[in-house]
Structure formats: structure tokens, C-alpha cells
Design a protein around this motif. Sequence first.
Motif, PDB file in Angstrom:
ATOM      1  N   CYS A  58     -60.229 -28.227 -22.286  1.00 37.32           N
ATOM      2  CA  CYS A  58     -60.806 -29.516 -21.909  1.00 37.32           C
ATOM      3  C   CYS A  58     -59.701 -30.486 -21.484  1.00 37.32           C
ATOM      4  O   CYS A  58     -58.821 -30.823 -22.279  1.00 37.32           O
ATOM      5  CB  CYS A  58     -61.591 -30.080 -23.093  1.00 37.32           C
ATOM      6  SG  CYS A  58     -62.469 -31.611 -22.728  1.00 37.32           S
ATOM      7  N   HIS A  60     -59.249 -33.697 -18.174  1.00 36.95           N
ATOM      8  CA  HIS A  60     -59.808 -34.313 -16.970  1.00 36.95           C
ATOM      9  C   HIS A  60     -58.827 -34.349 -15.806  1.00 36.95           C
ATOM     10  O   HIS A  60     -59.220 -34.598 -14.659  1.00 36.95           O
ATOM     11  CB  HIS A  60     -60.241 -35.756 -17.272  1.00 36.95           C
ATOM     12  CG  HIS A  60     -59.078 -36.694 -17.428  1.00 36.95           C
ATOM     13  ND1 HIS A  60     -58.270 -36.697 -18.555  1.00 36.95           N
ATOM     14  CD2 HIS A  60     -58.559 -37.639 -16.587  1.00 36.95           C
ATOM     15  CE1 HIS A  60     -57.330 -37.611 -18.413  1.00 36.95           C
ATOM     16  NE2 HIS A  60     -57.474 -38.192 -17.234  1.00 36.95           N
ATOM     17  N   ARG A 106     -63.107 -35.876 -19.280  1.00 34.08           N
ATOM     18  CA  ARG A 106     -62.582 -36.659 -20.404  1.00 34.08           C
ATOM     19  C   ARG A 106     -63.760 -36.802 -21.363  1.00 34.08           C
ATOM     20  O   ARG A 106     -64.638 -37.654 -21.179  1.00 34.08           O
ATOM     21  CB  ARG A 106     -62.084 -38.024 -19.936  1.00 34.08           C
ATOM     22  CG  ARG A 106     -61.382 -38.826 -21.045  1.00 34.08           C
ATOM     23  CD  ARG A 106     -61.155 -40.267 -20.625  1.00 34.08           C
ATOM     24  NE  ARG A 106     -60.216 -40.393 -19.535  1.00 34.08           N
ATOM     25  CZ  ARG A 106     -58.891 -40.489 -19.670  1.00 34.08           C
ATOM     26  NH1 ARG A 106     -58.370 -40.468 -20.884  1.00 34.08           N
ATOM     27  NH2 ARG A 106     -58.113 -40.606 -18.621  1.00 34.08           N
ATOM     28  N   ALA A 107     -63.807 -35.944 -22.370  1.00 34.25           N
ATOM     29  CA  ALA A 107     -64.969 -35.850 -23.236  1.00 34.25           C
ATOM     30  C   ALA A 107     -65.206 -37.148 -24.009  1.00 34.25           C
ATOM     31  O   ALA A 107     -64.275 -37.725 -24.566  1.00 34.25           O
ATOM     32  CB  ALA A 107     -64.808 -34.680 -24.206  1.00 34.25           C
ATOM     33  N   ASP A 108     -66.479 -37.583 -24.029  1.00 33.13           N
ATOM     34  CA  ASP A 108     -66.819 -38.758 -24.836  1.00 33.13           C
ATOM     35  C   ASP A 108     -67.158 -38.300 -26.257  1.00 33.13           C
ATOM     36  O   ASP A 108     -67.071 -37.118 -26.586  1.00 33.13           O
ATOM     37  CB  ASP A 108     -67.971 -39.533 -24.198  1.00 33.13           C
ATOM     38  CG  ASP A 108     -69.235 -38.698 -24.010  1.00 33.13           C
ATOM     39  OD1 ASP A 108     -69.416 -37.683 -24.748  1.00 33.13           O
ATOM     40  OD2 ASP A 108     -70.057 -39.030 -23.142  1.00 33.13           O
ATOM     41  N   GLU A 109     -67.555 -39.228 -27.093  1.00 28.66           N
ATOM     42  CA  GLU A 109     -67.802 -38.926 -28.506  1.00 28.66           C
ATOM     43  C   GLU A 109     -68.877 -37.848 -28.666  1.00 28.66           C
ATOM     44  O   GLU A 109     -68.726 -36.915 -29.458  1.00 28.66           O
ATOM     45  CB  GLU A 109     -68.228 -40.207 -29.245  1.00 28.66           C
ATOM     46  CG  GLU A 109     -67.187 -41.298 -29.265  1.00 28.66           C
ATOM     47  CD  GLU A 109     -66.230 -41.194 -30.444  1.00 28.66           C
ATOM     48  OE1 GLU A 109     -66.493 -40.396 -31.368  1.00 28.66           O
ATOM     49  OE2 GLU A 109     -65.214 -41.922 -30.441  1.00 28.66           O
ATOM     50  N   GLU A 110     -69.963 -37.977 -27.922  1.00 30.89           N
ATOM     51  CA  GLU A 110     -71.057 -37.012 -28.032  1.00 30.89           C
ATOM     52  C   GLU A 110     -70.607 -35.627 -27.583  1.00 30.89           C
ATOM     53  O   GLU A 110     -70.897 -34.613 -28.244  1.00 30.89           O
ATOM     54  CB  GLU A 110     -72.252 -37.473 -27.196  1.00 30.89           C
ATOM     55  CG  GLU A 110     -73.454 -36.548 -27.302  1.00 30.89           C
ATOM     56  CD  GLU A 110     -74.642 -37.039 -26.501  1.00 30.89           C
ATOM     57  OE1 GLU A 110     -75.623 -36.274 -26.376  1.00 30.89           O
ATOM     58  OE2 GLU A 110     -74.594 -38.173 -25.984  1.00 30.89           O
ATOM     59  N   GLN A 111     -69.880 -35.564 -26.475  1.00 29.18           N
ATOM     60  CA  GLN A 111     -69.393 -34.273 -25.977  1.00 29.18           C
ATOM     61  C   GLN A 111     -68.392 -33.646 -26.940  1.00 29.18           C
ATOM     62  O   GLN A 111     -68.421 -32.436 -27.164  1.00 29.18           O
ATOM     63  CB  GLN A 111     -68.764 -34.470 -24.596  1.00 29.18           C
ATOM     64  CG  GLN A 111     -69.767 -34.798 -23.506  1.00 29.18           C
ATOM     65  CD  GLN A 111     -69.099 -35.245 -22.218  1.00 29.18           C
ATOM     66  OE1 GLN A 111     -68.099 -35.964 -22.238  1.00 29.18           O
ATOM     67  NE2 GLN A 111     -69.645 -34.827 -21.094  1.00 29.18           N
ATOM     68  N   THR A 131     -57.806 -40.753 -27.680  1.00 29.57           N
ATOM     69  CA  THR A 131     -58.350 -39.395 -27.736  1.00 29.57           C
ATOM     70  C   THR A 131     -58.147 -38.788 -29.111  1.00 29.57           C
ATOM     71  O   THR A 131     -59.045 -38.135 -29.661  1.00 29.57           O
ATOM     72  CB  THR A 131     -57.679 -38.508 -26.670  1.00 29.57           C
ATOM     73  OG1 THR A 131     -57.928 -39.065 -25.375  1.00 29.57           O
ATOM     74  CG2 THR A 131     -58.224 -37.085 -26.714  1.00 29.57           C
ATOM     75  N   ALA A 134     -60.726 -40.078 -31.483  1.00 32.34           N
ATOM     76  CA  ALA A 134     -62.048 -39.545 -31.151  1.00 32.34           C
ATOM     77  C   ALA A 134     -62.175 -38.079 -31.579  1.00 32.34           C
ATOM     78  O   ALA A 134     -63.207 -37.666 -32.122  1.00 32.34           O
ATOM     79  CB  ALA A 134     -62.308 -39.688 -29.654  1.00 32.34           C
TER      80      ALA A 134
END
Length: 248
Positions: A58, A60, A106-111, A131, A134
Motif C-alpha cells: 500500500c 500512493h 493513501r489509505a484512510d482510517e476505514e481502509q 500515517t 492512523a
Amino acid sequence: MNDQQLLRYGRHILLPEIGIEGQQKLLDAKVLIIGLGGLGSPAALYLAASGVGKLTLCDHDTVDFSNLQRQIIHRTSTVGEPKVASAQAVLRDINPEVECVALQLRADEEQLNELAAQADIVLDCSDNFATRYAVNRACLAQRKPLVSGAAIQFDGQVAVFDYRNAEAPCYNCLFPEDSQATELRCATTGVFAPLVGIVGSMQAAEALKLLAGIERGLSGRLLTINALDMNIMRSALSKDPACRACEG
């Protein structure tokens, strides 16, 4: 395990701490790597070579020419390409048995929560505090072990937070989010190329030991390294009863 796997992983199997049973655990494992830069490069290379069954990559970002000084998984020919795609191609060449999933985001909290839930272990190879906090929250929520690394200039650190243990300290216990710690970036302060290789390799080592069931390591400890003097120190970490992330 077939004959080719016995041959490929033979040097691991010879180790009594790993053996056939431990190597099979690696083959069945799923690891999430956040960041395919200086730390994620060596970590991903060693995890793939060691036969970890599934690697989720992962990041971005795209490969920049300035990355090539230290981000050893990327090539001059992949400048401009997504880092996860560049890394995926190299890992497939090293070990085609390993399933490599490339996520350019760029993974968010849910991802992050979803990705951590699907992994056995998470490696934080990112380069910024936002990051790291998170990822820490996601690993805490999913009770997944977190192997954290960082490197800047000549200084590096590795720590393991095993959230399968409710008494384990978390990343926020070590570096509270409200502490306003100064964030240094290698783009402006520089970083010694082999240092990220050392730290990333240590992250891979800790992940492999956790997956194989080897208890000796950095769980609940912080290892710091100064590559200028080659000084290495290991310190025990304690849970902060006032920590807002793991609620003491």
C-alpha cells in the motif's frame, strides 16, 4: 510443501527455530506493508524471498529519480510508475509463488481497518507521523501485531507492538500524538542509504519471527541505531496508563 519449496526454503527449514512447521506458517501468512520506500523496499524483498504467502503493498506515490539512492526495490526504468506496481514486478520475479496485491492509495482510517483485519501482521514503513498514528489505531482496533520502523539522517529505530496482548504498549504510548514531536523529512534533511536497508531488514526479521511463532525479539521493546557511530541500543517499553489510543 513440494520439492521445489523444500529446496527454495531449505536454509530456513534447517533452522530448528523455524523448521518445516515454521516455514509452512510463513507460506500461509498474510502481511500488510504500508509504504514502499526506503524501509518497505528491503522489508518486502526479504518477506517475499522468505515465502510469505500474501503481501499487500500500500503506497500512493510514484517512483522518483531521487528515490533510487536508497529505495532498492525500484529501478531506473520504473521512474514515474506507481511504487506498488514497480515493487510488485520485482517481487514476482524474486518469488512468483507469493501473491502480491498492489494498492496505489493513501489509505484512510476505514481502509486501514479493513486492510489490517485481513492481515496477520502489519509493517509500518511510512515516513510521516499522521500515517503512523492512523496505522497504530487500525492495528489496535483489529488486535494485529505492528512492526514499526523509522529512519532519518543517520538515526533509525524499530519497535514491535503485539496487540494480541492486551497489556502491550502501543505506538502512541511511545510517541503521544499530542506531543507535537518535530517531524523531519529526508527530502530536506537527508538520509544515509544503508540505514533504511538496516531498519527495513530488521522489520522483516521481526515479522518473520512473529509469523513463525518465535517469541524472542523486539515485542514491547524499542531498538535504536545510529549508523554514524554504529551504536545500537535496546530499551523496554511500558504501557502509558494515560494513553488515549490504547486507553491505558
